[in-house]
Design a protein around this motif. Sequence first.
Motif, short mmCIF file in Angstrom:
data_model
loop_
_atom_site.label_atom_id
_atom_site.label_comp_id
_atom_site.label_asym_id
_atom_site.label_seq_id
_atom_site.Cartn_x
_atom_site.Cartn_y
_atom_site.Cartn_z
N ARG B 140 0.82 -1.22 0.00
CA ARG B 140 0.00 0.00 0.00
C ARG B 140 0.85 1.27 0.00
O ARG B 140 0.51 2.24 -0.66
CB ARG B 140 -0.92 0.01 1.23
N ASP B 144 2.38 1.64 -3.64
CA ASP B 144 1.29 2.57 -3.94
C ASP B 144 0.17 1.89 -4.73
O ASP B 144 -0.36 2.44 -5.71
CB ASP B 144 1.83 3.78 -4.72
N LEU B 147 -6.51 -0.50 -2.95
CA LEU B 147 -7.05 -1.54 -2.06
C LEU B 147 -7.41 -2.80 -2.85
O LEU B 147 -7.13 -3.93 -2.42
CB LEU B 147 -8.29 -0.96 -1.36
N LYS B 162 -8.40 -3.99 4.36
CA LYS B 162 -8.58 -2.73 5.06
C LYS B 162 -8.36 -2.91 6.56
O LYS B 162 -7.70 -2.09 7.23
CB LYS B 162 -10.02 -2.24 4.79
N GLN B 165 -4.60 -3.50 7.19
CA GLN B 165 -3.74 -2.31 7.12
C GLN B 165 -3.94 -1.41 8.34
O GLN B 165 -3.02 -0.74 8.79
CB GLN B 165 -3.98 -1.54 5.82
#
Lengths: 226, 183
Positions: B140, B144, B147, B162, B165
Amino acid sequence: MSEKPANGAAAGIDRLLAEAGLRDAADLRGELLELRALAEVRPEPSAQLQALMVPGAVLRHAEDPATDSTAAAPVDELSARRSRRRLAVTAVAVAASLAAGATAAAASDGGIPAALSHLGEAVGTVVAKVLPAPAAPPAAPAAPSFSPHPTEAAHAPGAAPAPSTTATPPAGNPAPVTPHHSGSSVEPRKDIPVIPSEGPVKVPVPAPTAPVPVPSPSLPEVPAKP
Amino acid sequence: MLDPLTDEYTPTVGEDPALFFTAAYNSFSGQVRGYLQARGVHDPEAVTQDVFLALYPKIPSLHGGLQGAKSLLFSIAHARLVDHYRKREREPAFSSFEPELDDRRAPSAEAQAFGHGEGLGVTELLAGLRDDYREVLALRVVADLSLEETAAIMGKTQGAVKQLQRRALHALRKCALQRNGRS
């Protein structure tokens, strides 16, 4: 290019922190920006990869080729100057070592007087080779005619005078092989009779070094004919 | 820093494979290398070259332009990483000495005065995290990736990524606070 990705990176990290409910974590933001900076180092492609790429557009690091090309010129000039100087020093060193070797060989044969005379001859040879060396190209047709060949090997550009020495003996009188102290190239042709007067003084000089031993015995006979 | 192959001009796959490959390399080689470095690969540059070599034969069947190439690149890099760790389990570990990676050193007075250690401090922090935390942060933050792309590469749902992270960021913050309190 530097500002745009930096802003994009900061925005992406802010979005990530907002998603995780850490909007106010300034310390973590710094760590993540530092982590993101790992992606800024672009590795140099290997030769295998470069073969698959467009040749001109492989890596546009922009500054690198420019600085390289500007920096290359002085380096080349310097190295050329150094190599020229190195060549001259090498030539002198080889000539000196060859002369010393010849002196040692002569000393083993003829004893101390012969060694001294050969030493003097060797020094004269080296001096004669070193000093006219810069003027050698213009003086090439004048044929200074130096007989000793040890220095000839070390003096590559001066290869032109060498054939002239070999060409003179068939011309009839081999006597013109004058010693090295008479650096002037004009004498040998005109003063053929005069040479013997100087000859007895320098007789031992050409005898051992000249490849053809014929000249030295024939020298005294030349003046007898006229 | 004109880089038409990366910024202004984005070649399509069918146009010229060499041009597309060059653009992909110029755009993503730094991210791939950074991703591998963040995951603790010993020679990230060599593995980056392998990843791009594996990409080239797949270019004709690629969809989605450069962004599709990016997803594929990190899928390959992720697979290489898994192979790397599996291989390392079977082999005795040998590592070259790199002074900047030696954790027995002490930061200089200047580094302490500026509040941070050297630039590699964050990789040390990552090394203290769980493997899936490191993976999600590397994908992430360093790569870069979105999702969706991260979820596809890790084989999880977007909701799981999600959640992962979020936990990873909290764990990283905790590690950073511990480090700053220690130094």
